[in-house]
Structure formats: C-alpha cells, structure tokens
Write a protein that holds these residues in place. Structure first.
Motif, mmCIF file in Angstrom:
data_model
loop_
_atom_site.group_PDB
_atom_site.id
_atom_site.type_symbol
_atom_site.label_atom_id
_atom_site.label_comp_id
_atom_site.label_asym_id
_atom_site.label_seq_id
_atom_site.Cartn_x
_atom_site.Cartn_y
_atom_site.Cartn_z
ATOM 1 N N ASP A 9 0.724 -1.127 -0.058
ATOM 2 C CA ASP A 9 -0.033 0.072 0.074
ATOM 3 C C ASP A 9 0.781 1.350 0.069
ATOM 4 O OD1 ASP A 9 0.588 -0.757 2.638
ATOM 5 O OD2 ASP A 9 -1.005 0.045 3.534
ATOM 6 N N LEU A 10 2.184 0.936 0.175
ATOM 7 C CA LEU A 10 2.934 2.528 -0.369
ATOM 8 C C LEU A 10 3.462 2.572 -1.616
ATOM 9 C CD1 LEU A 10 5.410 1.761 2.754
ATOM 10 C CD2 LEU A 10 3.516 3.516 2.531
ATOM 11 N N VAL A 55 5.266 10.848 0.928
ATOM 12 C CA VAL A 55 4.165 10.062 1.742
ATOM 13 C C VAL A 55 3.249 11.056 2.426
ATOM 14 C CG1 VAL A 55 5.673 7.895 1.841
ATOM 15 C CG2 VAL A 55 5.590 9.585 3.450
ATOM 16 N N ASN A 58 -0.626 8.997 6.734
ATOM 17 C CA ASN A 58 -0.890 7.586 6.818
ATOM 18 C C ASN A 58 0.065 6.747 6.227
ATOM 19 O OD1 ASN A 58 -3.452 8.315 8.153
ATOM 20 N ND2 ASN A 58 -4.683 7.963 6.416
ATOM 21 N N GLU A 59 0.632 6.989 5.089
ATOM 22 C CA GLU A 59 1.509 6.193 4.784
ATOM 23 C C GLU A 59 2.985 6.181 5.603
ATOM 24 O OE1 GLU A 59 0.384 6.596 -0.179
ATOM 25 O OE2 GLU A 59 1.722 8.122 0.871
ATOM 26 N N ARG A 62 2.321 3.916 8.207
ATOM 27 C CA ARG A 62 2.566 2.477 7.661
ATOM 28 C C ARG A 62 4.037 2.139 7.640
ATOM 29 N NH1 ARG A 62 3.148 -1.966 7.481
ATOM 30 N NH2 ARG A 62 2.475 -3.454 5.782
#
Length: 140
Positions: A9-10, A55, A58-59, A62
């Motif tokens: 998801d990155l 990013v 949220n990223e 993560r």
C-alpha cells in the motif's frame, strides 16, 4: 521464518532521488609501472540503492510500522520490488511485446532481498506530506 515484504500500500519512490550504486567485486593491483591490474576479488558484491518517497501521514505511519515491527528497526532483511524493472513489459529484439497464449502482455517481476543501508529513514516536511528518504543494501 518468513521474510517481511515491502508494504504494497506504499507508493513507488520518486524518480529524481532514486540512485543505484553497483558494488565493486574487483581487486586492484598496482605495479611499479604501467596500468593497474584488475581481477575478480570476491564472488558477490552488494549494491547500494538510495531512494526517496513523498508520503501522506497515513503512509508514514504504515512505513514506521514496517520499519519498527517487521524489520526490527532495520535489523532484519526484507523483500522489496526492484522499481527499476518490476512491472516492465517484456519485448523481443524487434520491440514486439511478448504475450502469453491468451494475448496478455508478459511483465517482469523483479524483487530484491534487502537490508536497510547506512542512511536510515529520515523525514522532511513538504506541506501536508512528508519526504521519506533512506538507502538499502541489496544482498546477493
């Protein structure tokens, strides 16, 4: 033991700050005169890759979880896509795309076995986002 994988998801790294430096497996010998003699020194050399990501909050969170928990703050190896080749279409010498029996294009799936390198993750604020930068050592 299962190796941790780069979080899917990155996003991919920013192209401007992506740099691969090949490892040197040569041994150099210098005589009294003439050019240096080069020969193979070690069987495998490690490559260094510097990369940067932009990013969101949220990223970043993560990534922090991946770095702290999955790789034990950079101490454990992990699997990461080789963004310089991963997902590229395979072509023949004349430029024609290779396809499978159903006509789907064939793509390269390239993955590295990595450790976080000497430049550990660092963050710079960019407006409402963060620039995440670090280096990895690609293991042979």
């Amino acid at each position: 033991m299962t190796l941790p994988s780069w979080p899917t998801d990155l996003i991919e790294p920013v192209g401007d700050n992506w740099k691969l430096v090949r490892g040197d497996a040569r041994r150099r010998g210098q005589g009294d005169q003439g050019p240096p003699r080069m020969r193979r020194g070690i069987s495998k050399a490690v490559d260094q890759v510097q990369m940067s990501f932009v990013v969101t909050h949220n990223e970043r969170a993560r990534f922090e979880r991946f770095y702290v928990e999955d790789t034990a703050e950079g101490a454990l190896p992990f699997l990461m896509p080789d963004w310089s080749r991963n997902g590229d279409y395979l072509t023949m010498a004349d430029g024609t795309f290779l396809t499978d029996a159903s006509g789907n294009y064939l793509t390269i799936a390239a993955t590295w076995l990595c450790l976080f390198g000497e430049q550990l993750p660092s963050y710079s604020a960019i407006g409402a986002h963060w620039q995440l930068s670090f280096s990895v050592t690609v293991l042979p």
